[in-house]
Design a protein around this motif. Structure first.
Motif, PDB file in Angstrom:
ATOM      1  N   GLU A 121     126.582  89.799  21.252  1.00  0.00           N
ATOM      2  CA  GLU A 121     125.730  90.058  21.921  1.00  0.00           C
ATOM      3  C   GLU A 121     126.493  88.457  23.194  1.00  0.00           C
ATOM      4  OE1 GLU A 121     121.773  89.775  23.668  1.00  0.00           O
ATOM      5  OE2 GLU A 121     121.642  90.245  21.718  1.00  0.00           O
TER       6      GLU A 121
ATOM      7  N   VAL B  94     115.639  91.974  15.938  1.00  0.00           N
ATOM      8  CA  VAL B  94     115.269  91.743  16.921  1.00  0.00           C
ATOM      9  C   VAL B  94     113.442  92.163  16.633  1.00  0.00           C
ATOM     10  CG1 VAL B  94     114.248  92.314  19.371  1.00  0.00           C
ATOM     11  CG2 VAL B  94     116.587  93.451  18.272  1.00  0.00           C
TER      12      VAL B  94
ATOM     13  N   ASP C  91     119.637  92.619  27.315  1.00  0.00           N
ATOM     14  CA  ASP C  91     120.967  92.518  25.928  1.00  0.00           C
ATOM     15  C   ASP C  91     122.300  93.203  26.446  1.00  0.00           C
ATOM     16  OD1 ASP C  91     121.838  92.810  23.651  1.00  0.00           O
ATOM     17  OD2 ASP C  91     120.496  94.086  22.256  1.00  0.00           O
TER      18      ASP C  91
ATOM     19  N   LYS D 152     120.737  96.379  17.458  1.00  0.00           N
ATOM     20  CA  LYS D 152     119.883  95.863  16.659  1.00  0.00           C
ATOM     21  C   LYS D 152     118.812  95.588  16.500  1.00  0.00           C
ATOM     22  CE  LYS D 152     121.461  92.300  20.152  1.00  0.00           C
ATOM     23  NZ  LYS D 152     122.851  92.930  20.264  1.00  0.00           N
ATOM     24  N   THR D 153     117.982  96.430  17.542  1.00  0.00           N
ATOM     25  CA  THR D 153     116.463  96.990  16.967  1.00  0.00           C
ATOM     26  C   THR D 153     116.811  98.381  15.978  1.00  0.00           C
ATOM     27  OG1 THR D 153     116.083  97.029  19.557  1.00  0.00           O
ATOM     28  CG2 THR D 153     114.505  98.361  17.916  1.00  0.00           C
TER      29      THR D 153
ATOM     30  N   LYS E 161     117.201  87.295  17.650  1.00  0.00           N
ATOM     31  CA  LYS E 161     117.340  88.743  17.603  1.00  0.00           C
ATOM     32  C   LYS E 161     119.478  88.506  16.912  1.00  0.00           C
ATOM     33  CE  LYS E 161     117.477  90.215  22.201  1.00  0.00           C
ATOM     34  NZ  LYS E 161     117.927  90.725  23.835  1.00  0.00           N
TER      35      LYS E 161
ATOM     36  N   GLU F 145     123.153  87.936  15.439  1.00  0.00           N
ATOM     37  CA  GLU F 145     123.985  88.073  15.711  1.00  0.00           C
ATOM     38  C   GLU F 145     124.945  88.177  14.717  1.00  0.00           C
ATOM     39  OE1 GLU F 145     124.915  87.730  18.881  1.00  0.00           O
ATOM     40  OE2 GLU F 145     126.676  86.134  19.622  1.00  0.00           O
TER      41      GLU F 145
END
Length: 727
Positions: A503, A558, A708, A552-553, A543, A545
Motif C-alpha cells: 500500500e 483494517v 487506500d 485488507k478489510t 492497516k 502491510e
C-alpha cells in the motif's frame, strides 16, 4: 459465433478504392457455378443472373454450358479478368483457386466455404492464416471465409447463396448494414420487403482480410448510405475500428451498433474491484463512447434506431411533443420518455392556445396532447394539433402513437407526413397495434419523414440516441500529458517493487501523479505504532502491510477510528493475530498507522491495461460495496477534463455527490481532475502496471483524498493466482 480472426490487422482500414471491386464489380466470375438446384453455385447464379448490367462469367471444369451461358474450366480461360471472383467451391479447393485468381489479376474474392478458424482446430486456423497472408502478399482483397455474401441494393447485386427477390432502388434515407453474422445481417435486411431502405448489407464471416472496420470505412464514403448499422460479435483490432468509426462521424453518418456475446462466462481472476467491474464488456463500452457510436442492447431495436436517424436529420430542439388519439397511449409515451431521459416540455402559450382551439374540451391540450377519438369525425383536428406541436420552437420532433391499424385510419399517415414536411421536423410513429403488417404500416415505413417503431420503448431509445449523437457529443480534446517528473518518480518506485505493490508503494505511485493521499507510517511493533499515532494525531486507522493481501478489510487487516494509545496497542496485536489466522502464508511487513480521512462519499477510481483495448480508467460509487452497487463508468485512458466530468455525470448515483445528508456537495471539477491524473498514470505506465485502484477515494467538498491504493504489475497477471484475500 464466428471466431475472431487469428491474424491482427496492423494496417489502417481499407478505403473505398480498395473495396470497390468487391461492392461495385464491373465483372464477376462465379467459381463453382452449378446447374444443380439447391447448390450454392446455383443459388448464387439465380441471384446474379436475375439482375442486369454486370457481366457474370461461369467457371466449372465439369460443364461446357450451364443453361444458355458458357462455362469455363478455370479463371485463366476467361475472356476478361473479372474484378470479383465468388467461390462456391469446397473448402479443400479454396486456397488453390485463390492463388490462381491472384495470379490472373483478380482484385477481390468472396468465400462462402466454412471450416476454418471457427472450428478451433489448429490446422484450420493455420489454413485461414494462409488466406490472410495471401491477401497481404498479393493485394487481392478477400471477404470471408464462412461468409454469407454481399448485397449492393442500389445496383440490385445480390452476391449471396441465399435466395433473394429483386426490389426497388433504395431511398434517400438508406441504411448501410455491416454484420459479422451473415444470417443476422440477412435477417435484418429482409426488412426491405416491408419498405425499409438499405444501401448495402456487407458481411465479413471470419474476416481473414476484410473486416468490420473496412466496411464501416467504405460506407463512410458511400453516397447512398445515410446511417451505418453494425452487428458486432467481437473486435480483434480496436484501433482500426476506432479510425473507421471516427471517419464515419466526420462524414456525418451515425454508427449504430448491437454487440453480440456480452456474457463473460467465468470472468477474470482479478485482484481489484476494478478488474471485476471493468471487464471485457466495459472495454467495448469505452471504445464505442470514445468514437460517439450508438450502442443498443436490444437486437430488435437496431433497425428502428437506424431508420429513424437516417430520416430525422439534426434536431432543431431537444424537447419532444406527443400527440395521441388515446389517453392511455399518451401516458405510455410519458413513461417511456422519462425512462430514456427524453424531455417532454409543456407547449408555449401560443401553441397551447392553438391546441385548445383544435381539440374538444374533454381532450388534453398539453404535452402529451390527447386529441381524443374525435379525429374520426373531425380529421382536421389531428392536422391542426400536429402542426401546432411541430411549429413550436421548443420541440424538435413529434411522437404519434398509432393505435388502430385499419383502412379507415390510413389517411392519418399522409396527413402526418404533410405536417412533418411543412414544419421540417420528423415524426416518430409508434405502431402500438398488434397487427404489425396492418393497413398503413408499409406507408409509414417508406415515408422519408416518418420514423416507424413497433414499441414505445424503441421509439424513445431512438430519440435519446438521436439527441446524444447530434447534441451531446463534444469534440474530443487531447488529454494533457503527465509531467515527466511524475513518470520518472513512478518508475523509480516500480524498479524496486514486486509483482503486487504494497500500500505504501501504491500510494507513492498515485501521489507522484498528483493525487492527494493520507499520511501513513509503517510500524513493526505495538509500541512503535503508539508512538507514530501520537505524532500523527489520533484518531488513526491501522492497516496490515502485505504484498500478498489485496483487500485488507476482508482479511481482518483494517481497524478504524482508534482514539488513544491503548486502542492502538490492542489493535496492532489484534490485526496481526486475525490476519495470520486467516492467511498464514501471507508475508507481513508490519502495520500502517494512518491519519483518519474526513467523512465523505466513497468513490473508486481504478484502471486496467486490457490486452485488446489498452489502458482503461473506471469511476465507480460504493467503496467496499462497489461490486454490489455496480454503478460504474469506464473510458479509454487517458481522459480529458470534459470526459472525466461526463463520467461523473453518467453515474446513476451521482446525486450522492451533490450533498447527501450532512455531507457537503463534492467539487466535481476537483474529482474530475483526480480522474484525469489517474488516467494519465494508466496511460503513461501501460507497459509497467496491469491494474491499479484507489478505493476508497474519500470525497468531501473540495477534499479528494486517496485512502487506500492497490497496484499490480504485468508479471503478476499471466498464470498467477490472485493475492490471498481474493477480490
Amino acid at each position: 459465433m464466428k471466431a475472431l480472426n487469428p491474424a491482427n490487422h496492423p494496417a489502417p482500414s481499407l478505403g473505398e478504392s480498395d473495396l470497390r471491386a468487391l461492392v461495385e464489380p464491373r465483372r464477376i466470375a462465379v467459381i463453382g457455378a452449378s446447374p444443380k438446384e439447391g447448390a450454392f453455385g446455383n443459388r448464387l447464379l439465380t441471384n446474379l443472373l436475375d439482375q442486369s448490367g454486370t457481366p457474370v462469367d461461369l467457371v466449372n471444369g465439369r460443364y461446357d454450358r450451364i443453361g444458355d451461358a458458357p462455362c469455363f474450366p478455370g479463371i485463366a480461360a476467361l475472356p476478361e479478368v473479372p474484378d470479383l471472383a465468388i467461390l462456391a467451391t469446397a473448402q479443400s479447393a479454396v486456397e488453390e483457386v485463390l492463388v490462381e485468381c491472384a495470379e490472373a489479376g483478380v482484385r477481390g474474392a468472396l468465400l462462402f466455404a466454412a471450416g476454418y478458424a471457427e472450428t478451433g482446430r489448429p490446422d484450420r486456423i493455420a489454413a485461414q492464416q494462409r488466406l490472410t497472408a495471401l491477401a497481404r502478399r498479393t493485394g487481392m482483397r478477400i471477404v470471408g471465409p464462412n461468409c454469407i455474401g454481399l448485397y449492393n441494393f442500389r445496383r440490385d447485386l445480390r452476391m449471396t447463396f441465399t435466395v433473394q427477390e429483386p426490389l426497388e432502388q433504395p431511398g434517400s434515407h438508406a441504411i448501410g448494414l455491416v454484420s459479422q453474422s451473415g444470417a443476422l445481417g440477412a435477417a435484418v435486411s429482409a426488412a426491405r420487403y416491408r419498405g425499409v431502405s438499405f444501401s448495402h448489407m456487407l458481411s465479413v464471416g471470419n474476416a481473414c482480410d476484410v473486416d468490420v472496420a473496412d466496411w464501416i470505412s467504405y460506407l463512410a464514403g458511400d453516397e447512398d448510405c445515410r446511417v451505418i448499422a453494425c452487428i458486432v460479435e467481437g473486435l480483434n483490432a480496436p484501433g482500426r475500428f476506432r479510425a473507421a468509426a471516427l471517419q464515419a462521424r466526420r462524414a456525418g453518418k451515425p454508427l449504430v451498433l448491437c454487440r453480440m456475446g456480452k456474457s463473460e462466462a467465468g470472468g477474470e481472476a482479478a485482484a481489484s474491484h476494478t478488474g471485476a467491474i471493468a471487464g471485457w464488456a466495459a472495454g467495448y463500452e469505452a471504445l464505442f463512447h470514445d468514437v460517439g457510436a450508438i450502442e443498443t442492447d436490444r437486437f430488435e431495436a437496431l433497425l428502428e434506431i437506424s431508420q429513424y436517424l437516417a430520416k430525422a436529420g439534426r434536431p432543431r430542439a431537444r424537447g419532444v411533443g406527443v400527440v395521441s388519439t388515446s389517453g392511455g397511449a399518451a401516458v405510455l409515451a410519458a413513461d417511456k420518455a422519462f425512462l430514456h431521459g427524453v424531455d417532454l416540455p409543456q407547449p408555449a402559450a401560443e401553441t397551447q392556445a392553438e391546441l385548445e382551439a383544435a381539440i374538444p374540451d374533454f381532450g388534453v391540450a398539453r404535452n402529451p396532447c390527447d386529441v381524443t377519438a374525435q379525429v374520426v369525425t373531425d380529421p382536421a383536428s389531428l392536422r391542426r394539433a400536429s402542426l401546432a406541436m411541430l411549429h413550436d420552437p421548443g420541440y424538435g420532433a413529434m411522437v404519434f402513437p398509432y393505435a388502430h391499424a385499419a383502412e379507415r385510419a390510413r389517411w392519418r399517415i399522409p396527413a402526418l407526413s404533410e405536417a412533418a414536411a411543412t414544419a421540417g421536423k420528423p415524426i416518430a410513429l409508434v405502431w402500438i397495434s398488434g397487427w404489425l403488417e396492418g393497413p398503413g404500416a408499409r406507408d409509414a415505413v417508406r415515408d422519408p419523414r416518418i420514423g416507424f417503431f413497433s414499441s414505445m420503448d424503441s421509439c424513445f431509445e431512438a430519440i435519446a440516441a438521436w439527441h446524444r449523437w447530434h447534441l451531446d457529443k463534444p469534440e474530443a480534446a487531447e488529454a494533457p500529458p503527465p509531467e515527466p517528473a511524475a513518470v520518472e518518480a513512478a518508475k523509480a518506485i516500480l524498479e524496486t517493487a514486486g509483482p503486487a505493490l504494497t500500500e505504501r508503494e501504491a500510494a507513492g505511485l498515485v501521489a507522484a501523479f498528483g493525487l492527494s493521499t493520507t499520511r501513513s507510517v509503517l510500524a513493526t511493533s505495538a509500541e512503535e505504532a503508539v508512538q507514530v499515532a501520537a505524532g500523527i494525531g489520533v484518531p488513526v486507522a491501522l492497516k496490515v502491510e502485505s504484498p500478498d493481501i489485496a483487500h485488507k478489510t476482508e482479511a481482518g487487516g483494517v481497524l478504524l477510528g482508534l482514539a488513544d494509545a491503548d486502542a492502538v496497542r490492542e489493535g496492532f496485536g489484534r490485526i496481526l493475530r486475525t490476519v495470520k489466522g486467516r492467511l498464514p502464508q501471507a508475508r507481513i511487513a508490519g502495520v500502517l498507522v494512518q491519519r483518519m480521512a474526513p467523512r465523505g462519499v466513497e468513490i473508486l477510481v481504478g484502471g486496467r491495461v486490457d490486452p485488446v483495448f489498452g489502458p482503461l480508467v473506471t469511476l465507480a460509487v460504493g467503496g467496499v460495496f462497489v461490486e454490489l452497487l455496480k454503478d460504474s463508468v469506464t473510458r479509454l485512458a487517458p481522459v480529458d477534463h470534459g470526459t472525466a466530468l461526463g463520467m461523473i455525470a453518467a453515474l446513476r448515483s451521482q446525486s450522492l455527490l451533490d450533498g447527501f445528508r450532512d455531507l457537503p456537495a463534492i467539487d466535481r471539477a476537483a474529482l474530475a481532475d483526480t480522474v484525469c491524473r489517474f488516467s494519465q498514470m494508466m496511460a503513461a505506465l501501460r507497459d509497467d502496471i496491469a491494474e491499479a485502484e484507489v478505493n476508497p477515494l474519500i470525497c468531501a467538498g473540495g477534499d479528494i483524498v486517496a485512502v487506500d491504493a492497490l497496484v499490480r504489475r504485468p508479471a503478476a497477471v499471466p498464470g498467477q493466482a490472485p493475492p490471498a484475500a481474493g477480490s
